[in-house]
Write an enzyme that holds these catalytic residues in place. Structure first.
Site, mmCIF file in Angstrom:
data_model
loop_
_atom_site.group_PDB
_atom_site.id
_atom_site.type_symbol
_atom_site.label_atom_id
_atom_site.label_comp_id
_atom_site.label_asym_id
_atom_site.label_seq_id
_atom_site.Cartn_x
_atom_site.Cartn_y
_atom_site.Cartn_z
ATOM 1 C CD GLU A 174 -36.394 1.845 -16.490
ATOM 2 O OE1 GLU A 174 -36.361 1.624 -15.366
ATOM 3 O OE2 GLU A 174 -37.751 1.398 -17.109
ATOM 4 C CE1 TYR A 245 -43.789 -2.370 -18.866
ATOM 5 C CE2 TYR A 245 -41.908 -0.576 -17.654
ATOM 6 C CZ TYR A 245 -42.064 -1.948 -18.398
ATOM 7 O OH TYR A 245 -41.311 -2.655 -19.224
ATOM 8 C CD GLU A 293 -38.045 -1.530 -19.960
ATOM 9 O OE1 GLU A 293 -39.425 -1.543 -19.455
ATOM 10 O OE2 GLU A 293 -37.369 -1.905 -19.374
HETATM 11 O O1 AHR Z 1 -39.586 -4.613 -17.774
HETATM 12 C C1 AHR Z 1 -39.613 -4.920 -16.363
HETATM 13 C C2 AHR Z 1 -38.652 -3.794 -15.931
HETATM 14 O O2 AHR Z 1 -39.485 -2.463 -15.733
HETATM 15 C C3 AHR Z 1 -37.281 -3.879 -16.678
HETATM 16 O O3 AHR Z 1 -36.119 -4.075 -16.367
HETATM 17 C C4 AHR Z 1 -36.718 -2.015 -16.426
HETATM 18 O O4 AHR Z 1 -36.111 -1.260 -17.343
HETATM 19 C C5 AHR Z 1 -38.247 -1.547 -16.075
HETATM 20 O O5 AHR Z 1 -38.421 -0.753 -14.877
#
Ligand code: AHR
Length: 502
Positions: A174, A245, A293
């Site tokens: 990131e 997410y 992720e």
């Molecule tokens: O998975 C949690 C965090 O989410 C990770 O460390 C980061 O890469 C992302 O922002």
């Protein structure tokens, strides 16, 4: 109107062979993922290395083929040298990413030992935040060079004669995010990633590299970031990463379950950007996608504000997932499978305790979150060729989406085992979905199981005390007139398994 869908499955409608790494996961030095998660010396199930075997058994159930390590934001301040050699000599460091103290009891070699126990490969990330080319190439030499050089001999002196042979590597994490230690512009990162990639591959030409894409779809630099980074790195990397997410912050389930459409759009956009750079460079090479992720992350945000700074392995990002989260995870898995031709790696973030399918109690039990099940089902039954189903489904509109199909579905054909598996979510809040599947040239295939995950309470969670959200095999899918018919219960995750009868 009746809630219904039709689907056509045909052996020759192939998307691609599925790369097993699409069922990967992630362990970061964060919260209780490592300490108290996979590693807890003194736990009744711990072995001589301190690895919890109750956790290992659950990871094995998931058949996780690849685990990203050691971060995450953590890696951008990590000195890998702190985590090798005699444990008693390892330094304690402040981890600026999560404001905790890292003891370095676990490091590269211990993690490789653990990964071996769960039969997973490791997707190793290098620090391109505070460090760069030198630390990265030395780590490749330490892990992958057989011997006869400074770092490979150092590994041997640490008790690891055999090289770890790590195939997949991430060039930082990131790096587009201002929260990242050593945050960079796309051009700064692109140049550094290009030169680091060259040096890493000069040490070991067999490795595969993932360049950092955007931290999520809504980053202001999204798209330009990918284009610039790939402009620099195109000839030196195999993958560009995606992270995303989601959360049901407005408590709007119809809209929440439609978020996989946004994920689909994100994937399509990154493919387009990669192919734009391909065209620009007149290249024959295709860049693949590593969604390294992905998950739901929002339940624990408030609790995390209470964490005492610089504590050791505090409970961070311990989202407790409910039933609706499992449905969205199912939709996300199906969405990724639909892109199996370009999406070759994906890592559910994360694996234990930290936004995870597996939770542990210190000195107590390990238990399965709701999202454990769709992840396990796809990983176990979704190996083979991803098919391109033709689907027509009744639809709905939600706050941010139009024409959301009530049915989210795909299928995987395993030619070797002669099995066909349909994964399906019914997004309807109130009605079962009448599904009819035309299975055409799958002659002799019969339904052997219809697994269903359903619950009357969409907010139902699991806990150490019990797992009220767990699948059953009483789905009603059956063969009829050469096809398959099923009623998918309202708000449900379904796995319809067919096998050729001998
Ligand atoms: O998975 C949690 C965090 O989410 C990770 O460390 C980061 O890469 C992302 O922002």
């Amino acid at each position: 109107m009746k809630n219904q869908a039709k689907m056509i499955l045909e052996k020759d409608f192939k998307i691609s062979e599925i790369d097993n790494r699409i069922y990967g996961s992630f362990i970061e030095h964060l919260g209780r993922a490592v300490y108290g998660g996979i590693y807890e010396p003194g736990h009744p199930t711990a072995d001589e290395h301190g690895f919890r075997h109750d956790v290992i058994e659950m990871v094995k159930e998931l058949q996780v083929p690849l685990v990203r390590y050691p971060g995450g934001n953590f890696v951008s301040g990590y000195n890998w040298e702190d985590g090798v050699g005699p444990v008693e000599q390892r330094p304690r460091r402040l981890d600026l990413a999560w404001r905790t103290t890292e003891t370095n009891e676990m490091g590269t070699n211990e993690f490789m030992q653990w990964a071996k126990l769960v039969s997973a490969e490791v997707n190793m990330a290098v620090n391109l935040g505070t460090r760069g080319i030198d630390a990265a190439r030395n780590l490749v030499e330490y892990c992958n060079h057989p011997g006869g050089s400074y770092y490979s001999d150092l590994r041997i002196s640490h008790g690891f004669k055999e090289a770890h042979k790590i195939k997949t590597w991430c060039l930082g994490n990131e790096m587009d995010g201002p929260w990242q230690i050593g945050h960079k512009t796309a051009a700064e990162y692109g140049r550094l990633a290009q030169e680091t990639a060259k040096a890493m591959k000069w040490v070991d030409p067999t490795i595969e590299l993932v360049a950092c894409g955007s931290s999520h779809r809504k980053m202001p630099t999204f798209a330009d970031w990918e284009a610039t980074v790939l402009d620099f790195t195109y000839d030196h990397v195999e993958f560009i990463s995606l992270h995303q997410y989601y959360g049901n912050r407005d408590n709007d389930i119809s809209n929440y379950l439609a978020l996989s459409l946004e994920m689909d759009d994100f994937i399509r956009s990154v493919i387009s950007i990669a192919d734009y750079i391909k065209a620009k460079k007149h290249s024959k090479k295709k860049i693949h996608l590593a969604f390294d992720e992905w998950n739901i992350w929002y339940h624990s945000n408030e609790a995390d504000k209470q964490i005492e700074p610089w504590s050791i392995a505090p409970p961070q990002l311990e989202d407790i997932y409910n039933f609706e989260d499992a449905l969205l995870v199912g939709c996300m898995l199906i969405t990724m499978l639909k892109h199996a031709d370009r999406l070759k790696i994906a890592c559910l973030a994360q694996l234990v305790n930290v936004i995870a399918p597996i939770m542990t109690e210190s000195n107590g039990v390990a238990w399965k979150q709701t999202i454990f099940y769709p992840y396990m089902h796809t990983s176990v039954y979704g190996r083979g060729v991803g098919l391109n189903p033709i689907i027509s489904s009744s639809k709905y509109d939600s706050k941010d989406f139009t024409d959301v199909p009530f049915l989210e579905s795909t299928a995987v054909y395993n030619e070797e085992n002669e099995t066909l598996t349909i994964f399906a979510v019914n997004r309807h809040l109130e009605e079962g979905l009448h599904l009819e599947v035309d299975i055409r040239n799958f002659e002799g295939y019969e339904v052997i199981e219809h697994i269903v995950l359903e619950n009357d309470d969409i907010k139902q969670t699991n806990s150490a005390q019990g797992t009220p959200v767990a699948p059953h095999s009483n789905g009603n899918a059956k063969k009829e007139n050469g096809g398959v018919k099923a009623l998918l219960p309202k708000l449900s995750w379904n796995v319809i398994r067919l096998a050729k009868q001998k």
